[in-house]
Write a protein that holds these residues in place. Structure first.
Motif, PDB file in Angstrom:
ATOM      1  N   ASN A  42      51.439  37.121  46.237  1.00 28.06           N
ATOM      2  CA  ASN A  42      52.463  36.908  45.202  1.00 28.06           C
ATOM      3  C   ASN A  42      51.791  36.766  43.844  1.00 28.06           C
ATOM      4  O   ASN A  42      52.112  35.871  43.063  1.00 28.06           O
ATOM      5  CB  ASN A  42      53.323  35.672  45.505  1.00 28.06           C
ATOM      6  N   CYS A  43      50.837  37.637  43.603  1.00 34.12           N
ATOM      7  CA  CYS A  43      50.012  37.485  42.412  1.00 34.12           C
ATOM      8  C   CYS A  43      49.659  38.850  41.822  1.00 34.12           C
ATOM      9  O   CYS A  43      49.416  39.804  42.564  1.00 34.12           O
ATOM     10  CB  CYS A  43      48.734  36.747  42.792  1.00 34.12           C
ATOM     11  N   ARG A  44      49.651  38.905  40.510  1.00 39.48           N
ATOM     12  CA  ARG A  44      49.283  40.146  39.817  1.00 39.48           C
ATOM     13  C   ARG A  44      48.107  39.904  38.897  1.00 39.48           C
ATOM     14  O   ARG A  44      48.029  38.853  38.260  1.00 39.48           O
ATOM     15  CB  ARG A  44      50.461  40.664  38.999  1.00 39.48           C
ATOM     16  N   LEU A  45      47.256  40.905  38.829  1.00 44.28           N
ATOM     17  CA  LEU A  45      46.149  40.853  37.874  1.00 44.28           C
ATOM     18  C   LEU A  45      46.662  41.301  36.517  1.00 44.28           C
ATOM     19  O   LEU A  45      47.586  42.120  36.438  1.00 44.28           O
ATOM     20  CB  LEU A  45      45.027  41.799  38.313  1.00 44.28           C
ATOM     21  N   SER A  46      46.085  40.786  35.473  1.00 50.14           N
ATOM     22  CA  SER A  46      46.397  41.311  34.145  1.00 50.14           C
ATOM     23  C   SER A  46      45.105  41.848  33.544  1.00 50.14           C
ATOM     24  O   SER A  46      44.038  41.734  34.137  1.00 50.14           O
ATOM     25  CB  SER A  46      46.999  40.224  33.261  1.00 50.14           C
ATOM     26  N   GLN A  47      45.202  42.429  32.386  1.00 49.19           N
ATOM     27  CA  GLN A  47      44.008  42.990  31.758  1.00 49.19           C
ATOM     28  C   GLN A  47      43.093  41.866  31.299  1.00 49.19           C
ATOM     29  O   GLN A  47      43.464  41.043  30.489  1.00 49.19           O
ATOM     30  CB  GLN A  47      44.415  43.837  30.544  1.00 49.19           C
ATOM     31  N   TYR A  48      41.948  41.798  31.862  1.00 47.30           N
ATOM     32  CA  TYR A  48      40.989  40.777  31.443  1.00 47.30           C
ATOM     33  C   TYR A  48      39.614  41.212  31.907  1.00 47.30           C
ATOM     34  O   TYR A  48      39.457  42.090  32.741  1.00 47.30           O
ATOM     35  CB  TYR A  48      41.334  39.415  32.054  1.00 47.30           C
ATOM     36  N   GLY A  49      38.596  40.575  31.368  1.00 53.06           N
ATOM     37  CA  GLY A  49      37.245  40.823  31.834  1.00 53.06           C
ATOM     38  C   GLY A  49      36.791  39.671  32.698  1.00 53.06           C
ATOM     39  O   GLY A  49      37.473  38.655  32.794  1.00 53.06           O
ATOM     40  N   VAL A  50      35.679  39.838  33.363  1.00 55.71           N
ATOM     41  CA  VAL A  50      35.091  38.741  34.124  1.00 55.71           C
ATOM     42  C   VAL A  50      33.881  38.259  33.345  1.00 55.71           C
ATOM     43  O   VAL A  50      32.923  39.003  33.151  1.00 55.71           O
ATOM     44  CB  VAL A  50      34.663  39.200  35.539  1.00 55.71           C
ATOM     45  N   ARG A  51      33.962  37.033  32.860  1.00 55.26           N
ATOM     46  CA  ARG A  51      32.851  36.492  32.079  1.00 55.26           C
ATOM     47  C   ARG A  51      31.824  35.897  33.027  1.00 55.26           C
ATOM     48  O   ARG A  51      32.145  35.003  33.809  1.00 55.26           O
ATOM     49  CB  ARG A  51      33.364  35.433  31.095  1.00 55.26           C
ATOM     50  N   GLN A  52      30.634  36.462  33.022  1.00 51.25           N
ATOM     51  CA  GLN A  52      29.580  35.962  33.907  1.00 51.25           C
ATOM     52  C   GLN A  52      28.569  35.210  33.063  1.00 51.25           C
ATOM     53  O   GLN A  52      27.842  35.805  32.265  1.00 51.25           O
ATOM     54  CB  GLN A  52      28.906  37.106  34.659  1.00 51.25           C
ATOM     55  N   LEU A  53      28.505  33.891  33.237  1.00 45.45           N
ATOM     56  CA  LEU A  53      27.620  33.060  32.438  1.00 45.45           C
ATOM     57  C   LEU A  53      26.217  33.050  33.038  1.00 45.45           C
ATOM     58  O   LEU A  53      26.047  33.206  34.252  1.00 45.45           O
ATOM     59  CB  LEU A  53      28.159  31.631  32.339  1.00 45.45           C
ATOM     60  N   GLU A  54      25.259  32.852  32.205  1.00 47.36           N
ATOM     61  CA  GLU A  54      23.864  32.879  32.641  1.00 47.36           C
ATOM     62  C   GLU A  54      23.611  31.815  33.711  1.00 47.36           C
ATOM     63  O   GLU A  54      24.116  30.695  33.615  1.00 47.36           O
ATOM     64  CB  GLU A  54      22.952  32.625  31.447  1.00 47.36           C
ATOM     65  N   GLY A  55      22.844  32.191  34.718  1.00 50.58           N
ATOM     66  CA  GLY A  55      22.492  31.237  35.770  1.00 50.58           C
ATOM     67  C   GLY A  55      23.417  31.301  36.964  1.00 50.58           C
ATOM     68  O   GLY A  55      23.180  30.622  37.964  1.00 50.58           O
ATOM     69  N   ALA A  56      24.480  32.108  36.887  1.00 53.39           N
ATOM     70  CA  ALA A  56      25.404  32.232  38.017  1.00 53.39           C
ATOM     71  C   ALA A  56      24.816  33.229  39.012  1.00 53.39           C
ATOM     72  O   ALA A  56      25.233  34.374  39.090  1.00 53.39           O
ATOM     73  CB  ALA A  56      26.774  32.679  37.523  1.00 53.39           C
ATOM     74  N   ASP A  57      23.835  32.769  39.778  1.00 57.85           N
ATOM     75  CA  ASP A  57      23.032  33.698  40.570  1.00 57.85           C
ATOM     76  C   ASP A  57      23.451  33.814  42.030  1.00 57.85           C
ATOM     77  O   ASP A  57      22.873  34.588  42.776  1.00 57.85           O
ATOM     78  CB  ASP A  57      21.555  33.281  40.491  1.00 57.85           C
ATOM     79  N   ALA A  58      24.431  33.046  42.470  1.00 59.21           N
ATOM     80  CA  ALA A  58      24.841  33.129  43.869  1.00 59.21           C
ATOM     81  C   ALA A  58      25.861  34.247  44.101  1.00 59.21           C
ATOM     82  O   ALA A  58      26.241  34.521  45.235  1.00 59.21           O
ATOM     83  CB  ALA A  58      25.399  31.795  44.347  1.00 59.21           C
ATOM     84  N   VAL A  59      26.318  34.883  43.028  1.00 55.43           N
ATOM     85  CA  VAL A  59      27.245  36.018  43.143  1.00 55.43           C
ATOM     86  C   VAL A  59      26.651  37.179  42.355  1.00 55.43           C
ATOM     87  O   VAL A  59      26.307  37.039  41.183  1.00 55.43           O
ATOM     88  CB  VAL A  59      28.632  35.660  42.581  1.00 55.43           C
ATOM     89  N   LEU A  60      26.520  38.320  43.001  1.00 56.59           N
ATOM     90  CA  LEU A  60      25.883  39.463  42.348  1.00 56.59           C
ATOM     91  C   LEU A  60      26.864  40.241  41.479  1.00 56.59           C
ATOM     92  O   LEU A  60      26.508  40.709  40.396  1.00 56.59           O
ATOM     93  CB  LEU A  60      25.293  40.403  43.400  1.00 56.59           C
ATOM     94  N   ALA A  61      28.085  40.388  41.975  1.00 59.87           N
ATOM     95  CA  ALA A  61      29.067  41.198  41.250  1.00 59.87           C
ATOM     96  C   ALA A  61      30.453  40.888  41.775  1.00 59.87           C
ATOM     97  O   ALA A  61      30.603  40.361  42.882  1.00 59.87           O
ATOM     98  CB  ALA A  61      28.760  42.686  41.432  1.00 59.87           C
ATOM     99  N   ILE A  62      31.442  41.197  40.959  1.00 57.51           N
ATOM    100  CA  ILE A  62      32.834  40.985  41.371  1.00 57.51           C
ATOM    101  C   ILE A  62      33.600  42.290  41.211  1.00 57.51           C
ATOM    102  O   ILE A  62      33.458  42.981  40.200  1.00 57.51           O
ATOM    103  CB  ILE A  62      33.511  39.902  40.508  1.00 57.51           C
ATOM    104  N   GLU A  63      34.389  42.621  42.231  1.00 53.24           N
ATOM    105  CA  GLU A  63      35.317  43.751  42.125  1.00 53.24           C
ATOM    106  C   GLU A  63      36.712  43.183  42.202  1.00 53.24           C
ATOM    107  O   GLU A  63      36.953  42.228  42.945  1.00 53.24           O
ATOM    108  CB  GLU A  63      35.150  44.692  43.317  1.00 53.24           C
ATOM    109  N   GLN A  64      37.642  43.773  41.489  1.00 55.36           N
ATOM    110  CA  GLN A  64      39.016  43.291  41.548  1.00 55.36           C
ATOM    111  C   GLN A  64      39.960  44.486  41.622  1.00 55.36           C
ATOM    112  O   GLN A  64      39.727  45.513  40.986  1.00 55.36           O
ATOM    113  CB  GLN A  64      39.321  42.426  40.349  1.00 55.36           C
ATOM    114  N   VAL A  65      40.998  44.331  42.425  1.00 60.83           N
ATOM    115  CA  VAL A  65      41.944  45.421  42.578  1.00 60.83           C
ATOM    116  C   VAL A  65      43.327  44.842  42.867  1.00 60.83           C
ATOM    117  O   VAL A  65      43.447  43.823  43.563  1.00 60.83           O
ATOM    118  CB  VAL A  65      41.492  46.382  43.712  1.00 60.83           C
ATOM    119  N   GLN A  66      44.343  45.461  42.290  1.00 62.48           N
ATOM    120  CA  GLN A  66      45.726  45.102  42.636  1.00 62.48           C
ATOM    121  C   GLN A  66      46.051  45.885  43.903  1.00 62.48           C
ATOM    122  O   GLN A  66      46.388  47.055  43.865  1.00 62.48           O
ATOM    123  CB  GLN A  66      46.684  45.468  41.498  1.00 62.48           C
ATOM    124  N   LYS A  67      45.919  45.229  45.030  1.00 60.93           N
ATOM    125  CA  LYS A  67      45.970  45.929  46.316  1.00 60.93           C
ATOM    126  C   LYS A  67      47.366  46.464  46.609  1.00 60.93           C
ATOM    127  O   LYS A  67      47.542  47.583  47.063  1.00 60.93           O
ATOM    128  CB  LYS A  67      45.558  44.949  47.414  1.00 60.93           C
TER     129      LYS A  67
END
Ligand SMILES: [Zn+2]
Length: 420
Positions: free
Chosen positions: A135-160
């Motif tokens: 019950n959720c929609r994505l809107s236009q936005y970026g993913v801000r990745q702050l320095e030191g956030a090393d436990a996640v390599l990358a994020i993909e997002q899709v309105q399935k």
């Protein structure tokens, strides 16, 4: 009280037509959403209190509810409240995503206009956490990745689908160490993903050890009266000493015969404190120590060692501890098994439950009475834990391609069902 009968899935109203549906509100934390209308059905997801779910229909003591556009599931009528006609289900728009460091890894912060139902699936190969927001929609936005956030390599997002957003968090191809997820406020979802173990060995590891039962909860009772709670505690205290000598820190859920809760208050009164205590402490690994029972009226000849796990990241410690425990005891290694035991369902760290032997088997009860056997049980689990932390530095949790994936459920006898 049937409002929607016989509609094909594609005909179900979209959230914009919610006035045609009834809505239930979850009244408890960790509400189980299941694939069918019994507690024997698998959990599709677990949701916090306050979420409002659109109802397809009522079936006995269960509501059939809808997640997103195309998935349906069930929630017990005992843990929800039917809201008045015209109430709207939880729905939201994601307005921002950021990835930032926290003490133990990486925190994903998702800003959204309201809390919504969600599900997280853990994958080992390729290593990832997959978040579905219903019950959720994505809107236009970026993913801000702050320095030191090393436990996640990358994020993909899709309105399935129209009403289901999917975010995939790609992780380092290493043994995973756990995550937690929730809504710290009405407009924020936070997922804390722990970074992989930083070193081999036991040094600086915090290990939760849970001697099963205790107090009014005796657990299994052997043919000559040996009580499981006593054997579990003795093995666990020996294990604690071995681990501390080896450099680890140990959090015991109990160190005396005192138990939690009472049988009159239900099994959760015993198991919830064990789960919460180890979860709050942010353990690196959790091991629950038990001995087994075939149950009344069944064969006393069944014997051997079994090990249980639930989350995919727990399969490697289950395998390694199981092999070491069986070798130390000389018992038959019966199986490791994927099972939704209460203390195994948390995702905060890898969690394993061992059944050292069968207390209902006269020969194994006799063995369990000896100090030597109990010490070997502790030593077996200790060696398994130590080997796991060594292996965790070089594997993704699936030791070789094609090995057993979670889902290959083992079998029958077990006196520690721990279902809710
Ligand atoms: Zn037990």
């Amino acid at each position: 009280m049937l409002w929607v009968v016989g509609l094909c899935l594609s005909c179900l109203p979209q959230t914009g037509h919610a006035q045609t549906e009834r809505v239930v509100k979850i009244l408890v934390e960790n509400a189980a959403i299941r694939s069918g209308p019994t507690t024997e059905h698998d959990r599709v997801t677990v949701l916090p209190s306050g979420l409002k779910l659109p109802v397809v229909r009522k079936e006995g003591g269960w509501y059939r509810i809808r997640l997103g556009d195309s998935q349906e599931a069930y929630v017990s009528a005992d843990i929800v409240e039917l809201l008045p006609e015209g109430s709207a289900p939880s729905q939201a728009k994601v307005t921002d995503v950021s990835v930032r460091p926290f003490e133990k890894g990486t925190r994903i912060v998702i800003s959204l206009t309201a809390p919504v139902p969600f599900r997280i699936v853990q994958r080992l190969r390729p290593a990832a956490l997959i978040l579905e927001l219903f019950n959720c929609r994505l809107s236009q936005y970026g993913v801000r990745q702050l320095e030191g956030a090393d436990a996640v390599l990358a994020i993909e997002q899709v309105q399935k689908t129209t009403n289901t957003a999917e975010l995939t968090f790609h992780l380092p191809q290493r043994q995973q160490t756990g995550y937690t997820a929730g809504f710290p406020s009405d407009d924020t979802m936070a997922i804390d993903i722990r970074r992989p173990y930083q070193s081999a060995g036991l040094q600086d590891k915090l290990i939760g050890i849970d001697p099963g039962h205790g107090g009014a909860w005796t657990g299994a009772i052997g043919p000559t009266g040996l009580r499981e709670k006593q054997a579990n505690l003795d093995i666990a205290l020996r294990l604690k000493q071995l681990l501390e000598t080896g450099g680890a820190r140990v959090l015991m859920t109990r160190e005396t015969d005192a138990g939690f809760g009472s049988p009159g208050a239900g099994q959760a009164s015993d198991l919830d404190p064990r789960r919460e205590l180890t979860k709050q402490a942010a353990c690196d690994l959790f091991v629950s120590v038990h001995n087994n029972d075939t149950g009344e009226g069944t064969s006393r000849s069944v014997g051997g060692t079994e090990t249980y796990y639930w989350t995919p990241m727990s399969i490697l410690p289950a395998k390694v501890i199981h092999a070491n425990l069986g070798a130390a005891l000389g018992t038959q290694c019966r199986f490791i098994s994927w099972r939704p035991f209460y203390v195994l369902r948390e995702t905060d760290c890898p969690r394993v439950l061992v059944e050292c032997c069968y207390l209902s088997n006269p020969d194994e009860e006799a063995a369990l009475k000896s100090v030597d056997f109990r010490h070997r049980a502790a030593l077996g689990v200790f060696c398994g834990i130590r080997e796991f932390f060594d292996k965790a530095m070089t594997t993704d949790g699936l030791e070789t391609a094609g090995e057993q994936e979670p889902g290959s459920v083992g079998v029958q006898e077990n006196g520690d069902g721990q279902r809710p």
